[in-house]
Write a protein that holds these residues in place. Structure first.
Motif, PDB file in Angstrom:
ATOM      1  N   VAL A  16      37.503 -90.232   3.068  1.00 27.67           N
ATOM      2  CA  VAL A  16      36.580 -89.537   3.998  1.00 27.67           C
ATOM      3  C   VAL A  16      36.983 -90.349   5.253  1.00 27.67           C
ATOM      4  CG1 VAL A  16      34.181 -89.165   4.473  1.00 27.67           C
ATOM      5  CG2 VAL A  16      34.990 -89.213   2.239  1.00 27.67           C
ATOM      6  N   ALA A  17      37.403 -89.466   6.356  1.00 28.19           N
ATOM      7  CA  ALA A  17      37.394 -90.119   7.591  1.00 28.19           C
ATOM      8  C   ALA A  17      36.205 -90.408   8.220  1.00 28.19           C
ATOM      9  CB  ALA A  17      38.221 -89.097   8.440  1.00 28.19           C
ATOM     10  N   HIS A  18      35.987 -91.499   8.989  1.00 30.23           N
ATOM     11  CA  HIS A  18      34.885 -91.981   9.429  1.00 30.23           C
ATOM     12  C   HIS A  18      34.878 -92.044  11.095  1.00 30.23           C
ATOM     13  CE1 HIS A  18      32.832 -93.406   5.947  1.00 30.23           C
ATOM     14  NE2 HIS A  18      33.953 -94.030   5.429  1.00 30.23           N
TER      15      HIS A  18
ATOM     16  N   GLU B  87      35.269 -77.693   1.591  1.00 25.93           N
ATOM     17  CA  GLU B  87      35.603 -78.783   0.871  1.00 25.93           C
ATOM     18  C   GLU B  87      34.427 -79.665   0.762  1.00 25.93           C
ATOM     19  OE1 GLU B  87      40.486 -78.774   2.038  1.00 25.93           O
ATOM     20  OE2 GLU B  87      39.133 -80.317   2.653  1.00 25.93           O
ATOM     21  N   GLN B  88      33.905 -80.079   1.719  1.00 28.19           N
ATOM     22  CA  GLN B  88      32.765 -80.812   1.578  1.00 28.19           C
ATOM     23  C   GLN B  88      31.697 -80.537   0.574  1.00 28.19           C
ATOM     24  OE1 GLN B  88      32.027 -81.511   6.013  1.00 28.19           O
ATOM     25  NE2 GLN B  88      33.221 -83.537   5.735  1.00 28.19           N
ATOM     26  N   LEU B  89      31.454 -78.962   0.953  1.00 26.38           N
ATOM     27  CA  LEU B  89      30.211 -78.363   0.238  1.00 26.38           C
ATOM     28  C   LEU B  89      30.598 -78.262  -1.201  1.00 26.38           C
ATOM     29  CD1 LEU B  89      29.806 -74.695   1.939  1.00 26.38           C
ATOM     30  CD2 LEU B  89      27.983 -76.524   1.450  1.00 26.38           C
ATOM     31  N   ARG B  90      31.739 -78.231  -1.656  1.00 27.34           N
ATOM     32  CA  ARG B  90      32.299 -78.367  -3.007  1.00 27.34           C
ATOM     33  C   ARG B  90      32.286 -80.016  -3.443  1.00 27.34           C
ATOM     34  NH1 ARG B  90      36.905 -74.604  -5.929  1.00 27.34           N
ATOM     35  NH2 ARG B  90      36.584 -75.377  -8.078  1.00 27.34           N
TER      36      ARG B  90
ATOM     37  N   THR C   5      28.957 -80.770  -4.477  1.00 24.57           N
ATOM     38  CA  THR C   5      28.453 -80.283  -5.846  1.00 24.57           C
ATOM     39  C   THR C   5      28.861 -81.180  -7.031  1.00 24.57           C
ATOM     40  OG1 THR C   5      28.014 -77.990  -5.036  1.00 24.57           O
ATOM     41  CG2 THR C   5      28.430 -78.393  -7.352  1.00 24.57           C
ATOM     42  N   GLU C   6      30.510 -81.508  -6.737  1.00 22.09           N
ATOM     43  CA  GLU C   6      31.068 -82.125  -7.813  1.00 22.09           C
ATOM     44  C   GLU C   6      30.514 -83.505  -7.946  1.00 22.09           C
ATOM     45  OE1 GLU C   6      33.147 -80.672  -9.746  1.00 22.09           O
ATOM     46  OE2 GLU C   6      33.246 -78.955  -8.628  1.00 22.09           O
ATOM     47  N   LYS C   7      30.356 -84.255  -6.739  1.00 18.61           N
ATOM     48  CA  LYS C   7      29.542 -85.656  -6.988  1.00 18.61           C
ATOM     49  C   LYS C   7      28.276 -85.479  -7.500  1.00 18.61           C
ATOM     50  CE  LYS C   7      28.839 -89.832  -5.427  1.00 18.61           C
ATOM     51  NZ  LYS C   7      29.811 -91.015  -6.044  1.00 18.61           N
ATOM     52  N   TYR C   8      27.606 -84.649  -7.204  1.00 21.69           N
ATOM     53  CA  TYR C   8      26.136 -84.436  -8.060  1.00 21.69           C
ATOM     54  C   TYR C   8      26.449 -84.322  -9.590  1.00 21.69           C
ATOM     55  CZ  TYR C   8      22.023 -82.147  -9.643  1.00 21.69           C
ATOM     56  OH  TYR C   8      20.777 -81.495 -10.132  1.00 21.69           O
ATOM     57  N   VAL C   9      27.310 -83.385  -9.972  1.00 24.34           N
ATOM     58  CA  VAL C   9      27.677 -83.172 -11.438  1.00 24.34           C
ATOM     59  C   VAL C   9      28.265 -84.536 -11.891  1.00 24.34           C
ATOM     60  CG1 VAL C   9      29.098 -82.237 -13.003  1.00 24.34           C
ATOM     61  CG2 VAL C   9      28.018 -80.817 -10.982  1.00 24.34           C
ATOM     62  N   LYS C  10      29.167 -85.244 -11.148  1.00 29.09           N
ATOM     63  CA  LYS C  10      29.945 -86.538 -11.500  1.00 29.09           C
ATOM     64  C   LYS C  10      28.611 -87.600 -11.892  1.00 29.09           C
ATOM     65  CE  LYS C  10      33.539 -89.638 -10.793  1.00 29.09           C
ATOM     66  NZ  LYS C  10      32.732 -90.927 -10.654  1.00 29.09           N
ATOM     67  N   ASP C  11      27.815 -87.503 -11.020  1.00 21.79           N
ATOM     68  CA  ASP C  11      26.568 -88.383 -11.244  1.00 21.79           C
ATOM     69  C   ASP C  11      25.519 -88.115 -12.191  1.00 21.79           C
ATOM     70  OD1 ASP C  11      27.891 -89.928  -9.310  1.00 21.79           O
ATOM     71  OD2 ASP C  11      26.530 -89.358  -7.581  1.00 21.79           O
ATOM     72  N   GLY C  12      25.851 -87.195 -13.037  1.00 23.37           N
ATOM     73  CA  GLY C  12      24.765 -86.723 -14.068  1.00 23.37           C
ATOM     74  C   GLY C  12      24.047 -85.660 -13.775  1.00 23.37           C
TER      75      GLY C  12
ATOM     76  N   VAL D  66      23.272 -62.300   0.315  1.00 26.00           N
ATOM     77  CA  VAL D  66      24.623 -62.720   0.544  1.00 26.00           C
ATOM     78  C   VAL D  66      25.498 -61.504   0.919  1.00 26.00           C
ATOM     79  CG1 VAL D  66      24.694 -64.824  -0.577  1.00 26.00           C
ATOM     80  CG2 VAL D  66      25.134 -62.684  -1.720  1.00 26.00           C
ATOM     81  N   HIS D  67      26.238 -61.619   2.153  1.00 27.39           N
ATOM     82  CA  HIS D  67      27.073 -60.184   2.483  1.00 27.39           C
ATOM     83  C   HIS D  67      28.294 -60.746   3.271  1.00 27.39           C
ATOM     84  CE1 HIS D  67      24.709 -60.497   6.124  1.00 27.39           C
ATOM     85  NE2 HIS D  67      23.626 -60.499   5.441  1.00 27.39           N
ATOM     86  N   VAL D  68      29.034 -59.857   3.839  1.00 31.49           N
ATOM     87  CA  VAL D  68      30.131 -60.088   4.280  1.00 31.49           C
ATOM     88  C   VAL D  68      29.837 -60.859   5.921  1.00 31.49           C
ATOM     89  CG1 VAL D  68      31.844 -58.521   3.327  1.00 31.49           C
ATOM     90  CG2 VAL D  68      30.466 -57.936   5.608  1.00 31.49           C
ATOM     91  N   LYS D  69      28.512 -60.708   6.416  1.00 32.57           N
ATOM     92  CA  LYS D  69      28.490 -61.446   7.624  1.00 32.57           C
ATOM     93  C   LYS D  69      27.487 -62.684   7.362  1.00 32.57           C
ATOM     94  CE  LYS D  69      28.191 -57.026  10.324  1.00 32.57           C
ATOM     95  NZ  LYS D  69      27.471 -56.103  10.969  1.00 32.57           N
ATOM     96  N   THR D  70      27.341 -62.954   6.340  1.00 30.03           N
ATOM     97  CA  THR D  70      26.737 -64.038   5.957  1.00 30.03           C
ATOM     98  C   THR D  70      27.503 -65.462   6.316  1.00 30.03           C
ATOM     99  OG1 THR D  70      25.365 -63.133   4.050  1.00 30.03           O
ATOM    100  CG2 THR D  70      25.468 -65.764   4.024  1.00 30.03           C
ATOM    101  N   ASN D  71      26.858 -66.374   6.917  1.00 32.69           N
ATOM    102  CA  ASN D  71      27.415 -67.719   7.304  1.00 32.69           C
ATOM    103  C   ASN D  71      27.433 -68.530   6.040  1.00 32.69           C
ATOM    104  OD1 ASN D  71      27.927 -70.506   8.056  1.00 32.69           O
ATOM    105  ND2 ASN D  71      27.793 -69.899  10.207  1.00 32.69           N
ATOM    106  N   ALA D  72      28.439 -68.553   5.509  1.00 37.45           N
ATOM    107  CA  ALA D  72      28.629 -69.152   4.030  1.00 37.45           C
ATOM    108  C   ALA D  72      28.271 -70.558   3.920  1.00 37.45           C
ATOM    109  CB  ALA D  72      29.973 -68.814   3.587  1.00 37.45           C
ATOM    110  N   ILE D  73      28.600 -71.437   4.997  1.00 36.31           N
ATOM    111  CA  ILE D  73      28.459 -72.586   5.123  1.00 36.31           C
ATOM    112  C   ILE D  73      26.824 -73.104   5.314  1.00 36.31           C
ATOM    113  CG2 ILE D  73      28.781 -74.928   6.399  1.00 36.31           C
ATOM    114  CD1 ILE D  73      31.295 -73.903   5.162  1.00 36.31           C
ATOM    115  N   GLN D  74      26.204 -72.354   6.051  1.00 40.73           N
ATOM    116  CA  GLN D  74      24.805 -72.670   6.092  1.00 40.73           C
ATOM    117  C   GLN D  74      23.998 -72.239   5.063  1.00 40.73           C
ATOM    118  OE1 GLN D  74      23.736 -70.969   9.748  1.00 40.73           O
ATOM    119  NE2 GLN D  74      24.887 -72.145  11.260  1.00 40.73           N
ATOM    120  N   THR D  75      24.629 -71.089   4.605  1.00 40.08           N
ATOM    121  CA  THR D  75      23.655 -70.506   3.361  1.00 40.08           C
ATOM    122  C   THR D  75      23.859 -71.407   2.120  1.00 40.08           C
ATOM    123  OG1 THR D  75      23.812 -68.180   4.163  1.00 40.08           O
ATOM    124  CG2 THR D  75      23.430 -68.411   2.140  1.00 40.08           C
TER     125      THR D  75
END
Length: 612
Positions: free
Chosen positions: A448-450, A469-472, A475-482, A592-601
Motif C-alpha cells: 500500500v502506497a502512503h 481493488e481497495q473495495l475488494r 472485503t478480503e481482509k474482513y474475511v481473512k480476519d474471521g 443498482v443500475h447503469v448510472k449508479t456510482n458503484a464505488i460510493q454505493t
C-alpha cells in the motif's frame, strides 16, 4: 477489376452520407448517438474520408522518412526488458535468460540491487550487441564514471555503447516532492562526461508520472515538452548548449490502453519534439528524436491479471505503429509482485510476434494514409501545442507545478476518468466488470502506497482500478480476519428476459466488491418475497421488469420489512424512475443500475454490513 468497381459508383460526399444516417436514425440526435466525446475533450466523428484531409500536412507526409527504420525501410524498434533480481548474481542470471530469448536492451534497476557491481551484473554480456539502461540511480555520475571505466577495461569503444541513465530530477520532484538541489549540475556534468558516447543518453523525459496519475494525451504531450524546455533553460544557465542537451534526450513515454489515440499520440510527440528542437537548432536532425514506449501502470489491474497480457499486446502494437524507437513492455504481473521468468518471457514474446509473425517491421509507416489517424494526429498536435504554449507563457513547468496548475489540470482529468470507471462505463475486465468471484488475493501481500509529505502537491501514480481493488481487498481482509463473506440473494420473478438480465447485472455489480451472489427463480412475487425472507443473504436484490415492479415492489418491500428478518438490505435492480420515492417509502433501501456510482454505493454497503 477493383478500379472498374470504384468507377462504376459515384463518390459520396460526407454531407450526403450524414444526411442518410440522420434519416436512418429516425429523429435521434446524430451527435448524441454517433459522435464520440473523448477524455481529451475532442469530438470524434464516426466517419472520415478524403474531405477530412483536403489540406496536406507536410509534417505527416514526411513522417515515414524520419521514423526509425531498418535497411529494408520497415519500422525498426528495440525490445527492452527490465532485469529482475535483488543481488548482482540474480540480476546477471536474469539478464542472460532474457538475452537468450531475444531481448535487445536490458534495464537494470540499480536501486533494487544490493551493492550494485557492474562486473558481476554484466558478466557474459556483449555490450556492443545490446542496449544497457540504468534506472533508480541515486548517484548517476558515479555510475556513469564506473560504466565508462568498465567499457575501457573490456575494450568497448565509447561510441559503440548504447543505452541510457533514466535520470529525470523534475519527474522525481513531481512525484516525491524531493527536488535534487544539484540535479541540474549533475546533468551538466553527465552531458560533458558522456560527450564521446552519442548513443548513450543521460537525460530522460518521463511522461509516466503524468499518465499514471490520470493525465490525458494532450496533457502528456504538452507537459513532456514543457519539461524538455525547462531542462534546456536550466542547463543553459550552467553553460550547456541547447544542442548538447537535445543530443542527450530520450523520451520515456507511457503507453496506455486507448489504441488509436496512443498511435496518434506517439506520432504527434515526435513531430512536436522536432518543432521544439528546431527553435533551438535549425539544423537539428529530425531522426535524432529517441522515444521509448513504456507499459503504463494506469492501465493495469490487480484482479484477473491475465487480462494485462491483452492490454500489453494492444499497447505494444500502438507504440510500434506510432513509430517508437524502442518498447519496454513489463510483465503482466509487474505492478503488484516480482515478475517470474515465465511472465517476462510472455511480455518479451509480444515484440517477437509483432516483428516475426505480424510483420509490423515490414512497412515504413503503417498508420500513414488513414484519414482517421491523420486527423487524430493533427488534433493532438494542435491541442497539445496550445497547452504547451499556455504553460510556457506562464513561466514554464516548474513555476506552474509549484502553483499547483499542472496538478489541477491532471486532477480534473483523473476525476472524470474515475467517474466513468466508478459508473462502470469505462470497463476494466475482471475488476469493475465481469469479476472472477473464485479469485482470491491475499490482502496482506499487497503493498500500500502512503502519502508523502512535501512542500508542493504531488502527482500520485496508480492503477486506474485502484478504488475497486481497495473495495475488494477490504472485503478480503474482513474475511481473512474471521468475518463471513457477505452474501447477496437475487429473487427473480416475472418477465424471463428482464429478470435474468437484471440478476446478471447485480451479480456482476456486487462481485466487484468481493460479495458472493446466489440467484433463485420464483413463479410469483409472493413466492419471491418468502424466498428472500428464508434466504441467508445479507443483501436481497429484487429482479424483474419495470411493469412488474410497478405492480409488486411496494407490497414486496412492506411484506419483507414486516417479517422477523432484520439487518438485511433490500435492493431493486434497475432504475426506479418516477417511482423512486414510493419504493423507498415502502421499504426498499436502494437501487443498482447503469448510472449508479458503484464505488460510493458499495462502500456504503460495506459500512452497513460493518465490513471494516
Amino acid at each position: 477489376m477493383a478500379n472498374k468497381l470504384f468507377s462504376d459508383f459515384e463518390p459520396i460526399s460526407k454531407e450526403t452520407w450524414k444526411e442518410k444516417v440522420i434519416t436512418d436514425l429516425k429523429g435521434a440526435d446524430f451527435d448524441r448517438k454517433l459522435v464520440w466525446k473523448t477524455e481529451n475533450g475532442m469530438q470524434i466523428q464516426p466517419y472520415f474520408n478524403p474531405e477530412d484531409r483536403s489540406e496536406v500536412n507536410t509534417s505527416l507526409e514526411n513522417l515515414k522518412n524520419i521514423l526509425p527504420s531498418s535497411e529494408k525501410e520497415g519500422l525498426n524498434w528495440l525490445s527492452l526488458q527490465q532485469v529482475v533480481g535483488a543481488t548482482n548474481e540474480e540480476a546477471n542470471k536474469n539478464a542472460l535468460f532474457l538475452l537468450e530469448r531475444g531481448v535487445e536492451g536490458l534495464i537494470f534497476n540499480v536501486g533494487n540491487i544490493k551493492d550494485f557491481d557492474l562486473e558481476v551484473a554484466l558478466k557474459g554480456i556483449s555490450i556492443e550487441m545490446v542496449s544497457i539502461g540504468f534506472e533508480n540511480v541515486s548517484h548517476p555520475r558515479t555510475l556513469v564514471k564506473d560504466y565508462v571505466g568498465y567499457l575501457h577495461i573490456h575494450g568497448v569503444s565509447l561510441d559503440k555503447a548504447r543505452g541510457f541513465v533514466n535520470f529525470d530530477p523534475i519527474s522525481t520532484w513531481s512525484t516525491t516532492g524531493n527536488l535534487d538541489e544539484e540535479g541540474f549540475q549533475r546533468l551538466a556534468r553527465l552531458i560533458s562526461y558522456t560527450s564521446e558516447m552519442p548513443e548513450f543518453k543521460v537525460l530522460c523525459i518521463n511522461s509516466l508520472p503524468f499518465v499514471n496519475s490520470g493525465a490525458n494525451h494532450i496533457q502528456e504531450l504538452a507537459f513532456s515538452l514543457n519539461v524538455l524546455v525547462e531542462y534546456i533553460s536550466q542547463l543553459q544557465e550552467l553553460g550547456v548548449e541547447p544542442t548538447d542537451v537535445l543530443s542527450n534526450v530520450m523520451f520515456q513515454a507511457a503507453v496506455a490502453g486507448d489504441y488509436f489515440h496512443e498511435i496518434a499520440k506517439f506520432r504527434a510527440l515526435r513531430l512536436l519534439a522536432i518543432e521544439v528542437a528546431h527553435l533551438y537548432d535549425k539544423n537539428y536532425d529530425p531522426k535524432s528524436i529517441n522515444i521509448v514506449g513504456n507499459s503504463s501502470l494506469w492501465s493495469k489491474s490487480l484482479y484477473d491479471p491475465n487480462v494485462n497480457m491483452l492490454r500489453n499486446t494492444t499497447e505494444a502494437m500502438s507504440a510500434v505503429l506510432g513509430g517508437v524507437n524502442a518498447i519496454n513492455i513489463e510483465a503482466h504481473n509487474a505492478s503488484y509482485e516480482k515478475p517470474t521468468t515465465q511472465s517476462q518471457r510472455v511480455a518479451l514474446n509480444i515484440s517477437h510476434i509483432m516483428r516475426e509473425e505480424a510483420y509490423l517491421g515490414k512497412v515504413a509507416d503503417p498508420a500513414a494514409g488513414s484519414f482517421y489517424l491523420d486527423s487524430l494526429t493533427e488534433m493532438l498536435l494542435d491541442t497539445g501545442l496550445k497547452l504547451f504554449q499556455t504553460i510556457e507563457a506562464e513561466d514554464g513547468y516548474m513555476t506552474n507545478f509549484k502553483h499547483g496548475n499542472i496538478q489541477s489540470l491532471i486532477g480534473k482529468t483523473r476525476d472524470q476518468k474515475e467517474k466513468l470507471i466508478s459508473q462502470r462505463r469505462s470497463v476494466y475486465v475482471g475488476t469493475n466488470r465481469y469479476p472472477n468471484q473464485q479469485e482470491e488475493v491475499n490482502p496482506d501481500s499487497i503493498l500500500v502506497a502512503h502519502d508523502q509529505v512535501a512542500d508542493v502537491e504531488l502527482l500520485h501514480p496508480q492503477r486506474a482500478t485502484l478504488q475497486f481493488e481497495q473495495l475488494r481487498l477490504r472485503t478480503e481482509k474482513y474475511v481473512k480476519d474471521g468475518g463471513s463473506r457477505p452474501k447477496v440473494f437475487n429473487a427473480l420473478f416475472g418477465n424471463l428476459a428482464m429478470r435474468k438480465a437484471r440478476s446478471t447485472f447485480a451479480m456482476d455489480f456486487f462481485g466487484t466488491a468481493g460479495f458472493v451472489s446466489e440467484e433463485k427463480f420464483f413463479n410469483s412475487a409472493e413466492e419471491a418475497v418468502q424466498g428472500a425472507i428464508d434466504s441467508d443473504g445479507d443483501v436481497i436484490v429484487i429482479c424483474s421488469s419495470d411493469p412488474e415492479y410497478a405492480e409488486h415492489v411496494e407490497e414486496f418491500a412492506k411484506t419483507f420489512k414486516s417479517s422477523p428478518v432484520k439487518n438485511k438490505k433490500l435492493i431493486l435492480a434497475g432504475h426506479p424512475g418516477e417511482k423512486e420515492a414510493d419504493y423507498l417509502a415502502a421499504g426498499v433501501d436502494g437501487f443498482v443500475h447503469v448510472k449508479t456510482n458503484a464505488i460510493q454505493t458499495l462502500q456504503q454497503f460495506q459500512n452497513d454490513l460493518e465490513i471494516v
